[in-house]
Design an enzyme around this catalytic site. Structure first.
Site, short mmCIF file in Angstrom:
data_model
loop_
_atom_site.label_atom_id
_atom_site.label_comp_id
_atom_site.label_asym_id
_atom_site.label_seq_id
_atom_site.Cartn_x
_atom_site.Cartn_y
_atom_site.Cartn_z
N GLY A 20 1.18 -1.36 -0.33
CA GLY A 20 -0.23 -0.25 -0.15
C GLY A 20 0.81 1.40 -0.16
N TYR A 21 0.01 2.74 0.29
CA TYR A 21 0.95 3.51 -0.30
C TYR A 21 1.78 4.00 0.94
CZ TYR A 21 1.01 8.30 0.11
OH TYR A 21 1.06 10.51 0.53
N ILE A 22 1.81 3.91 2.14
CA ILE A 22 2.78 4.21 3.53
C ILE A 22 3.65 3.21 3.11
CG2 ILE A 22 3.11 4.37 5.84
CD1 ILE A 22 0.21 5.67 5.77
N ASP A 68 -3.84 -13.20 2.72
CA ASP A 68 -4.27 -12.09 3.66
C ASP A 68 -4.32 -12.14 5.46
OD1 ASP A 68 -6.59 -11.41 5.11
OD2 ASP A 68 -7.50 -11.21 3.32
N SER A 134 -3.81 5.86 14.06
CA SER A 134 -3.81 7.50 12.97
C SER A 134 -4.55 8.49 14.48
CB SER A 134 -5.56 6.29 12.28
OG SER A 134 -6.67 8.49 12.37
N TYR A 158 -14.37 3.35 11.02
CA TYR A 158 -12.81 3.38 11.13
C TYR A 158 -12.07 3.46 12.14
CZ TYR A 158 -8.54 4.19 9.26
OH TYR A 158 -7.01 4.31 8.96
N LYS A 162 -9.59 1.12 15.10
CA LYS A 162 -8.07 1.92 15.48
C LYS A 162 -7.41 2.16 17.16
CE LYS A 162 -6.09 2.19 11.27
NZ LYS A 162 -5.41 1.44 11.37
N PHE A 187 -0.97 11.67 11.32
CA PHE A 187 -1.55 13.01 11.14
C PHE A 187 -1.99 12.46 9.22
CE2 PHE A 187 -2.90 15.03 14.87
CZ PHE A 187 -1.97 13.98 15.33
N ASN A 188 -1.49 13.29 8.93
CA ASN A 188 -1.57 13.61 7.35
C ASN A 188 -1.09 12.77 6.20
OD1 ASN A 188 -4.49 14.67 8.34
ND2 ASN A 188 -5.10 14.46 6.80
N ASN A 207 -10.90 10.35 -1.33
CA ASN A 207 -12.14 11.55 -0.58
C ASN A 207 -10.49 12.17 0.45
OD1 ASN A 207 -14.11 9.21 -0.69
ND2 ASN A 207 -12.11 7.95 0.38
P1 NAD Z 1 -3.31 1.06 1.48
O1 NAD Z 1 -4.50 0.90 1.19
O2 NAD Z 1 -2.63 2.13 0.63
O3 NAD Z 1 -2.26 0.13 2.01
C1 NAD Z 1 -3.17 -0.78 2.96
C2 NAD Z 1 -2.64 -2.56 2.52
O4 NAD Z 1 -3.19 -3.38 3.14
C3 NAD Z 1 -3.12 -2.64 1.11
O5 NAD Z 1 -2.62 -2.77 0.07
C4 NAD Z 1 -3.86 -3.80 1.16
O6 NAD Z 1 -4.01 -4.26 -0.09
C5 NAD Z 1 -3.59 -4.34 2.23
N1 NAD Z 1 -4.41 -5.28 3.00
C6 NAD Z 1 -5.63 -4.59 3.93
N2 NAD Z 1 -6.85 -5.71 4.86
C7 NAD Z 1 -6.14 -6.18 3.83
C8 NAD Z 1 -5.54 -8.08 4.73
N3 NAD Z 1 -6.48 -8.65 5.23
N4 NAD Z 1 -4.73 -9.12 4.69
C9 NAD Z 1 -3.90 -8.43 3.92
N5 NAD Z 1 -3.73 -7.13 3.54
C10 NAD Z 1 -4.15 -6.70 3.62
O7 NAD Z 1 -3.66 2.37 3.29
P2 NAD Z 1 -2.39 3.46 3.30
O8 NAD Z 1 -2.85 4.44 3.00
O9 NAD Z 1 -0.85 3.31 3.49
O10 NAD Z 1 -2.71 3.29 5.16
C11 NAD Z 1 -1.78 1.54 5.32
C12 NAD Z 1 -1.69 1.91 7.40
O11 NAD Z 1 -2.07 2.99 7.94
C13 NAD Z 1 -3.71 1.44 7.79
O12 NAD Z 1 -3.31 0.40 8.98
C14 NAD Z 1 -4.81 2.81 7.80
O13 NAD Z 1 -5.66 2.35 8.24
C15 NAD Z 1 -3.53 3.88 8.25
N6 NAD Z 1 -3.76 4.96 8.14
C16 NAD Z 1 -3.19 6.35 6.93
C17 NAD Z 1 -3.59 6.94 7.46
C18 NAD Z 1 -3.71 7.62 5.69
O14 NAD Z 1 -4.36 8.81 5.35
N7 NAD Z 1 -3.62 7.37 4.20
C19 NAD Z 1 -4.34 7.71 8.00
C20 NAD Z 1 -3.80 7.23 8.78
C21 NAD Z 1 -4.00 6.19 9.56
N1 UDP Z 2 -11.20 18.72 1.90
C1 UDP Z 2 -11.66 19.61 0.49
N2 UDP Z 2 -12.35 19.08 -0.69
C2 UDP Z 2 -11.99 17.27 -0.62
C3 UDP Z 2 -11.28 16.42 0.41
C4 UDP Z 2 -11.05 17.34 1.70
O1 UDP Z 2 -12.24 20.70 1.06
O2 UDP Z 2 -12.42 17.14 -1.90
C5 UDP Z 2 -10.98 18.92 2.87
C6 UDP Z 2 -11.26 18.25 4.20
O3 UDP Z 2 -12.48 19.10 4.77
C7 UDP Z 2 -10.59 18.97 5.03
C8 UDP Z 2 -9.10 18.66 4.88
O4 UDP Z 2 -9.47 18.89 3.13
O5 UDP Z 2 -10.64 20.47 5.71
C9 UDP Z 2 -8.27 17.76 4.74
O6 UDP Z 2 -9.33 15.84 4.29
P1 UDP Z 2 -8.74 15.08 4.17
O7 UDP Z 2 -9.86 13.89 3.81
O8 UDP Z 2 -7.60 14.86 3.04
O9 UDP Z 2 -8.25 14.07 5.43
P2 UDP Z 2 -9.11 13.81 6.84
O10 UDP Z 2 -10.40 15.41 7.36
O11 UDP Z 2 -9.36 12.49 6.93
O12 UDP Z 2 -7.86 14.43 8.13
#
Ligand code: NAD
Ligand code: UDP
Length: 348
Positions: A20-22, A68, A134, A158, A162, A187-188, A207
């Site tokens: 995934g992303y992170i 999984d 988160s 969600y 967490k 954070f974000n 989103n």
């Molecule tokens: P992401 O969806 O890109 O990565 C999550 C990965 O987990 C994906 O590759 C998905 O295929 C895999 N996955 C999901 N369920 C699974 C399962 N049951 N078994 C095996 N693999 C599985 O998301 P991300 O943005 O990289 O986020 C990673 C973590 O960080 C998540 O736990 C998310 O809740 C948390 N997080 C993300 C954000 C954000 O803004 N991106 C913020 C706070 C917390």
């Molecule tokens: N936001 C926005 N337009 C969009 C998506 C988000 O104005 O299309 C705003 C949202 O209301 C918030 C900030 O951007 O104030 C960050 O939103 P995001 O969904 O990225 O993060 P989170 O709210 O989950 O912290």
């Protein structure tokens, strides 16, 4: 790499959700630091191509298991066949809105998945654990900046997953004094690796603010909707603490080091300590990239909060980590990724 010889015999870090992303950004930093990495991912929100790109960036291999984390047999085999001594647990579903409409899927995947993983770890004697939490666990903040001691609350399923997983991990630490857990409250996270070859790859209409902005800039969406300009903030738009994903990734390496030396439970914010409004972000993006981001004011989004930013001092004190990268670097790198990969990992 010079350390590849010793790395080959060293135990591996298990990274769940590493595709995934992170996860991809963290695996790059782990491999660059000489760690061996085993990744398990079911590709429910990612693709194997992302892991191939990680290998290309680092010139090292990831042991990739498609599976999984709820599948106990897969986990047992994986943990018994390989010398794994710590886990970074990213795998989860993460869309807040979807969690409201599909709560069971979220409780099952995020809580059920973590329980299965923890049971397998316990059986295999793996006791060092870094968890993706988160800032959403703070609910609607009563005071800013947010310290880790601020009151916790869940405002959607969600967030509830967490909070619950944090609680489970804390209980595990109480039960077993050798257990070491760091819950990282992100954070974000925004932006991408400097190579421009890995980044955030949303499957549908994004989103989140940042990927939406990059899609507007590349011409995939006509304009950004600014969700409210009547919030009690400096310009009326929502304020968040955006953190470069590479800084976030490095926070995981710091947390791993900490968990190797310290047992018990710690929750740690990963943020910059700076608040950025929606309009600040639009302007920073336009400035960093030279692209226009057309935007219109729209109604507030249900469930939103006005403002949220971190007090990052615990991360500095415990982990010796702090965010280094600027808003401009977040925008520039996110734009490089978007331009080079307009359809993400699918066709490029
Ligand atoms: P992401 O969806 O890109 O990565 C999550 C990965 O987990 C994906 O590759 C998905 O295929 C895999 N996955 C999901 N369920 C699974 C399962 N049951 N078994 C095996 N693999 C599985 O998301 P991300 O943005 O990289 O986020 C990673 C973590 O960080 C998540 O736990 C998310 O809740 C948390 N997080 C993300 C954000 C954000 O803004 N991106 C913020 C706070 C917390
Ligand atoms: N936001 C926005 N337009 C969009 C998506 C988000 O104005 O299309 C705003 C949202 O209301 C918030 C900030 O951007 O104030 C960050 O939103 P995001 O969904 O990225 O993060 P989170 O709210 O989950 O912290």
């Amino acid at each position: 790499m010079s350390h590849s010889h010793s790395a080959a015999s060293a135990p591996s870090v298990l990274v769940t959700g590493g595709a995934g992303y992170i996860g991809t950004h963290t695996m790059v930093e782990l491999l660059n630091a000489g760690h061996n990495v085993v990744c398990i991912d079911n590709f429910s929100n990612s693709s194997p191509e992302a892991v191939r790109r990680v290998e290309k960036i680092t010139g090292r291999q990831v042991t990739l298991v498609e599976g999984d984390i709820r599948d106990t047999d897969t986990l047992q085999v994986l943990l018994s066949q390989r010398p794994i001594d710590r886990v970074i647990h990213f795998a989860a579903l993460k869309a807040v809105g979807e969690s409201v409409s599909r709560p069971l899927a979220y409780y099952d995947n995020n809580i059920g998945g973590t329980l299965a993983l923890l049971a397998a770890c316990q059986q295999a004697g793996v006791r060092r654990f870094v968890f993706s939490s988160s800032a959403t666990v703070y609910g609607n903040p009563q005071a800013l900046p947010l310290t880790e001691d601020a009151p916790l609350s869940a405002v959607n399923p969600y967030g509830a997953t967490k909070l619950m997983v944090e609680r489970i991990l804390e209980d595990m630490c109480h039960a077993d004094p050798q257990f070491a857990v760091v819950s990282l409250r992100y954070f974000n996270p925004v932006g991408a690796h400097d190579s421009g070859t890995i980044g955030e790859d949303p499957r549908d209409i994004p989103n989140n603010l940042f990927p939406f902005i990059t899609q507007v800039a590349v011409g995939k969406r006509p304009h950004l909707n600014v969700f409210g300009n009547d919030w009690p903030t400096h310009d009326g738009t929502g304020v968040r603490d955006y953190i470069h994903v590479v800084d976030l990734a490095l926070g995981h390496l710091a947390a791993l080091d900490y968990s190797a030396q310290q047992s018990g439970y710690a929750a740690v914010n990963l943020g910059t300590g700076r608040g950025t409004s929606v309009l600040d972000m639009v302007h920073a993006f336009e400035h960093a990239t030279g692209q226009r981001v057309p935007h219109v004011v729209a109604p507030r989004r249900a469930g939103d909060i006005a403002a949220c930013w971190a007090d990052p001092t615990r991360a500095e004190r415990l982990l010796n980590w702090r965010a280094q990268r600027s808003l401009e670097q977040m925008c520039a790198s996110g734009w490089t990724w978007q331009q080079g990969n307009p359809d993400g990992y699918r066709r490029s």
